[in-house]
Design a protein around this motif. Structure first.
Motif, mmCIF file in Angstrom:
data_model
loop_
_atom_site.group_PDB
_atom_site.id
_atom_site.type_symbol
_atom_site.label_atom_id
_atom_site.label_comp_id
_atom_site.label_asym_id
_atom_site.label_seq_id
_atom_site.Cartn_x
_atom_site.Cartn_y
_atom_site.Cartn_z
ATOM 1 N N TRP A 81 -11.041 75.699 84.745
ATOM 2 C CA TRP A 81 -11.475 74.711 85.743
ATOM 3 C C TRP A 81 -12.371 73.633 85.133
ATOM 4 C CZ3 TRP A 81 -16.645 74.039 86.813
ATOM 5 C CH2 TRP A 81 -17.518 75.075 86.447
ATOM 6 N N GLN A 82 -12.875 73.878 83.920
ATOM 7 C CA GLN A 82 -13.739 72.909 83.248
ATOM 8 C C GLN A 82 -12.953 71.981 82.323
ATOM 9 O OE1 GLN A 82 -16.074 76.303 81.922
ATOM 10 N NE2 GLN A 82 -17.916 75.250 82.657
ATOM 11 N N ALA A 83 -11.633 71.937 82.473
ATOM 12 C CA ALA A 83 -10.790 71.133 81.581
ATOM 13 C C ALA A 83 -11.209 69.664 81.498
ATOM 14 C CB ALA A 83 -9.324 71.261 81.975
ATOM 15 N N PRO A 84 -11.568 68.986 82.594
ATOM 16 C CA PRO A 84 -11.984 67.581 82.446
ATOM 17 C C PRO A 84 -13.216 67.407 81.552
ATOM 18 C CG PRO A 84 -11.409 68.036 84.729
ATOM 19 C CD PRO A 84 -11.436 69.367 84.011
ATOM 20 N N GLU A 85 -14.206 68.277 81.737
ATOM 21 C CA GLU A 85 -15.413 68.206 80.901
ATOM 22 C C GLU A 85 -15.082 68.553 79.454
ATOM 23 O OE1 GLU A 85 -20.007 69.893 80.952
ATOM 24 O OE2 GLU A 85 -18.468 70.976 82.101
ATOM 25 N N PHE A 86 -14.242 69.564 79.275
ATOM 26 C CA PHE A 86 -13.823 69.976 77.936
ATOM 27 C C PHE A 86 -13.076 68.844 77.230
ATOM 28 C CE2 PHE A 86 -10.438 72.147 75.370
ATOM 29 C CZ PHE A 86 -11.258 72.621 74.356
ATOM 30 N N LEU A 87 -12.148 68.185 77.920
ATOM 31 C CA LEU A 87 -11.395 67.095 77.318
ATOM 32 C C LEU A 87 -12.319 65.937 76.926
ATOM 33 C CD1 LEU A 87 -8.729 65.839 76.449
ATOM 34 C CD2 LEU A 87 -8.462 65.001 78.804
ATOM 35 N N ALA A 88 -13.274 65.589 77.778
ATOM 36 C CA ALA A 88 -14.223 64.521 77.432
ATOM 37 C C ALA A 88 -15.006 64.885 76.174
ATOM 38 C CB ALA A 88 -15.169 64.263 78.604
ATOM 39 N N HIS A 89 -15.409 66.151 76.085
ATOM 40 C CA HIS A 89 -16.117 66.621 74.895
ATOM 41 C C HIS A 89 -15.217 66.555 73.659
ATOM 42 C CE1 HIS A 89 -17.716 69.386 71.945
ATOM 43 N NE2 HIS A 89 -16.775 70.259 72.234
ATOM 44 N N ILE A 90 -13.992 67.039 73.786
ATOM 45 C CA ILE A 90 -13.064 67.027 72.644
ATOM 46 C C ILE A 90 -12.784 65.595 72.197
ATOM 47 C CG2 ILE A 90 -10.653 67.476 71.988
ATOM 48 C CD1 ILE A 90 -12.494 69.923 71.756
ATOM 49 N N ARG A 134 -14.871 63.177 72.282
ATOM 50 C CA ARG A 134 -16.049 62.779 71.489
ATOM 51 C C ARG A 134 -16.054 63.475 70.126
ATOM 52 N NH1 ARG A 134 -18.507 64.002 76.465
ATOM 53 N NH2 ARG A 134 -19.444 65.890 75.585
ATOM 54 N N ALA A 135 -15.516 64.693 70.077
ATOM 55 C CA ALA A 135 -15.569 65.503 68.851
ATOM 56 C C ALA A 135 -14.369 65.302 67.938
ATOM 57 C CB ALA A 135 -15.664 66.986 69.227
ATOM 58 N N ARG A 136 -13.305 64.720 68.472
ATOM 59 C CA ARG A 136 -12.001 64.704 67.793
ATOM 60 C C ARG A 136 -12.074 64.265 66.329
ATOM 61 N NH1 ARG A 136 -7.798 65.472 70.531
ATOM 62 N NH2 ARG A 136 -8.717 64.680 72.465
ATOM 63 N N ALA A 137 -12.608 63.115 66.054
ATOM 64 C CA ALA A 137 -12.644 62.607 64.680
ATOM 65 C C ALA A 137 -13.500 63.495 63.782
ATOM 66 C CB ALA A 137 -13.165 61.178 64.654
ATOM 67 N N HIS A 138 -14.494 64.114 64.368
ATOM 68 C CA HIS A 138 -15.425 64.947 63.607
ATOM 69 C C HIS A 138 -14.834 66.322 63.285
ATOM 70 C CE1 HIS A 138 -19.331 66.257 62.207
ATOM 71 N NE2 HIS A 138 -19.308 67.275 63.047
ATOM 72 N N THR A 139 -14.172 66.938 64.256
ATOM 73 C CA THR A 139 -13.667 68.302 64.045
ATOM 74 C C THR A 139 -12.302 68.336 63.394
ATOM 75 O OG1 THR A 139 -12.668 68.418 66.241
ATOM 76 C CG2 THR A 139 -14.922 69.217 66.035
ATOM 77 N N ASP A 140 -11.483 67.326 63.685
ATOM 78 C CA ASP A 140 -10.095 67.384 63.247
ATOM 79 C C ASP A 140 -9.942 67.345 61.729
ATOM 80 O OD1 ASP A 140 -7.400 67.684 64.218
ATOM 81 O OD2 ASP A 140 -7.039 65.679 63.402
ATOM 82 N N ARG A 141 -10.939 66.861 61.029
ATOM 83 C CA ARG A 141 -10.812 66.858 59.565
ATOM 84 C C ARG A 141 -10.892 68.263 58.995
ATOM 85 N NH1 ARG A 141 -16.606 64.770 57.167
ATOM 86 N NH2 ARG A 141 -15.680 65.356 55.197
ATOM 87 N N TRP A 142 -11.420 69.225 59.803
ATOM 88 C CA TRP A 142 -11.563 70.592 59.311
ATOM 89 C C TRP A 142 -10.610 71.581 59.971
ATOM 90 C CZ3 TRP A 142 -13.784 69.832 55.096
ATOM 91 C CH2 TRP A 142 -14.867 68.959 54.962
ATOM 92 N N ILE A 143 -10.412 71.422 61.259
ATOM 93 C CA ILE A 143 -9.588 72.379 61.996
ATOM 94 C C ILE A 143 -8.708 71.625 62.998
ATOM 95 C CG2 ILE A 143 -11.158 74.345 61.779
ATOM 96 C CD1 ILE A 143 -12.248 73.670 64.571
ATOM 97 N N TRP A 189 -8.290 72.189 66.013
ATOM 98 C CA TRP A 189 -8.750 72.497 67.367
ATOM 99 C C TRP A 189 -8.559 71.324 68.322
ATOM 100 C CZ3 TRP A 189 -9.448 76.203 70.535
ATOM 101 C CH2 TRP A 189 -10.384 76.170 71.560
ATOM 102 N N ALA A 190 -8.956 70.132 67.913
ATOM 103 C CA ALA A 190 -8.879 68.971 68.805
ATOM 104 C C ALA A 190 -7.441 68.533 69.055
ATOM 105 C CB ALA A 190 -9.692 67.815 68.235
ATOM 106 N N THR A 191 -6.548 68.805 68.142
ATOM 107 C CA THR A 191 -5.160 68.363 68.321
ATOM 108 C C THR A 191 -4.448 69.150 69.418
ATOM 109 O OG1 THR A 191 -4.285 69.860 66.631
ATOM 110 C CG2 THR A 191 -4.982 67.684 65.900
ATOM 111 N N TYR A 192 -4.995 70.293 69.818
ATOM 112 C CA TYR A 192 -4.384 71.082 70.881
ATOM 113 C C TYR A 192 -4.670 70.503 72.259
ATOM 114 C CZ TYR A 192 -4.347 74.630 67.163
ATOM 115 O OH TYR A 192 -4.185 75.302 65.990
#
Length: 195
Positions: A18-27, A29-38, A40-43
Motif C-alpha cells: 500500500w506504500q507503493a507511491p511513497e516507495f516509488l518517489a523514494h526510488i 530519488r535513489a535511482r541514479a545512486h543505487t543503480d550503479r551497484w544493484i 534494485w531501482a530497475t525493478y
C-alpha cells in the motif's frame, strides 16, 4: 503498525504494498545512486512495478522466506533493509540494503541491519547471515566490517550488471559471533520485529 527507533529522528518500519507511491518517489530519488551497484531501482519504474516489488516481499514474508523494511528519516523514506533470502530450515539468510543520498552518513543502515541480525540470530535462531556486495562498493563493504562480518571470498564474474560481468564479495556472520557481543544488545530482549 510498529516502528523501531534508529535515532531520535529516524525509524525502521515495515514497507508494504500500500506504500507503493511513497516507495516509488523514494526510488526515483535513489535511482541514479543505487543503480550503479544493484539492480534494485530497475525493478520499480512505475506505480505498478513498485507495487509488484513490495508485493513480492509481502509474499516472501507470508511464506517466511524474506521481508523488507523502510528507513524513515524525519518522516521521509530514505532507504531500507531486507532479508533477500530467509531460510529457517537451513538456518541461513541474506541481508540486503539500499539508500538514497539523504539517508547516508547517519548510521541508519548499520543500525537497521543490527535489528535484522538480532531478529535472525536471537529471535529466530538462525546460524548464518550473508551479505553480498560489489567489491567496488566501499560503503557497503564498510557496513559489513562495522557489523563484524568476515569476508568469505569473491565470486569472480558471477553476476551481470548493466550487461557487464562483475565480481561479488560474500561476507558472513555466524550466530555465536553476534549474540551478546557485536549486537550491542541484550540477547534476552526482543528485537521488536514480529516473528
Amino acid at each position: 503498525m510498529y516502528a523501531i527507533p534508529l535515532t531520535p529522528t529516524a525509524e525502521l518500519r515495515p514497507l508494504e504494498p500500500w506504500q507503493a507511491p511513497e516507495f516509488l518517489a523514494h526510488i526515483d530519488r535513489a535511482r541514479a545512486h543505487t543503480d550503479r551497484w544493484i539492480p534494485w531501482a530497475t525493478y520499480s519504474t512505475d506505480l505498478d512495478s513498485a507495487r509488484a516489488t513490495l508485493q513480492s516481499y509481502a509474499d516472501k514474508q507470508a511464506a517466511d522466506r524474506g521481508r523488507v523494511h523502510g528507513i524513515w528519516q524525519e518522516g521521509t523514506l530514505v532507504g531500507g533493509v531486507m532479508f533477500v533470502h530467509f531460510d529457517a530450515a537451513s538456518g541461513t539468510c541474506e541481508i540486503g540494503v539500499w539508500s538514497e543520498p539523504a539517508g547516508e552518513g547517519h548510521g541508519l543502515v548499520t543500525a537497521a541491519v543490527r535489528h535484522l541480525l538480532d531478529h535472525a540470530f536471537v529471535t529466530r535462531g538462525l546460524h548464518r547471515a550473508e551479505w553480498r556486495t560489489n567489491p567496488l562498493n566501499t560503503r557497503s563493504r564498510s557496513v559489513a566490517r562495522r557489523l563484524g562480518m568476515t569476508l568469505d571470498g569473491t565470486l569472480r564474474r558471477s553476476a551481470t550488471h548493466h550487461g557487464t560481468r562483475i565480481d561479488i564479495e560474500v561476507w558472513s556472520l555466524l550466530s555465536h559471533e553476534w549474540e551478546g557481543t557485536a549486537s550491542g544488545t541484550d540477547p534476552a530482549r526482543a528485537d521488536g520485529l514480529p516473528g
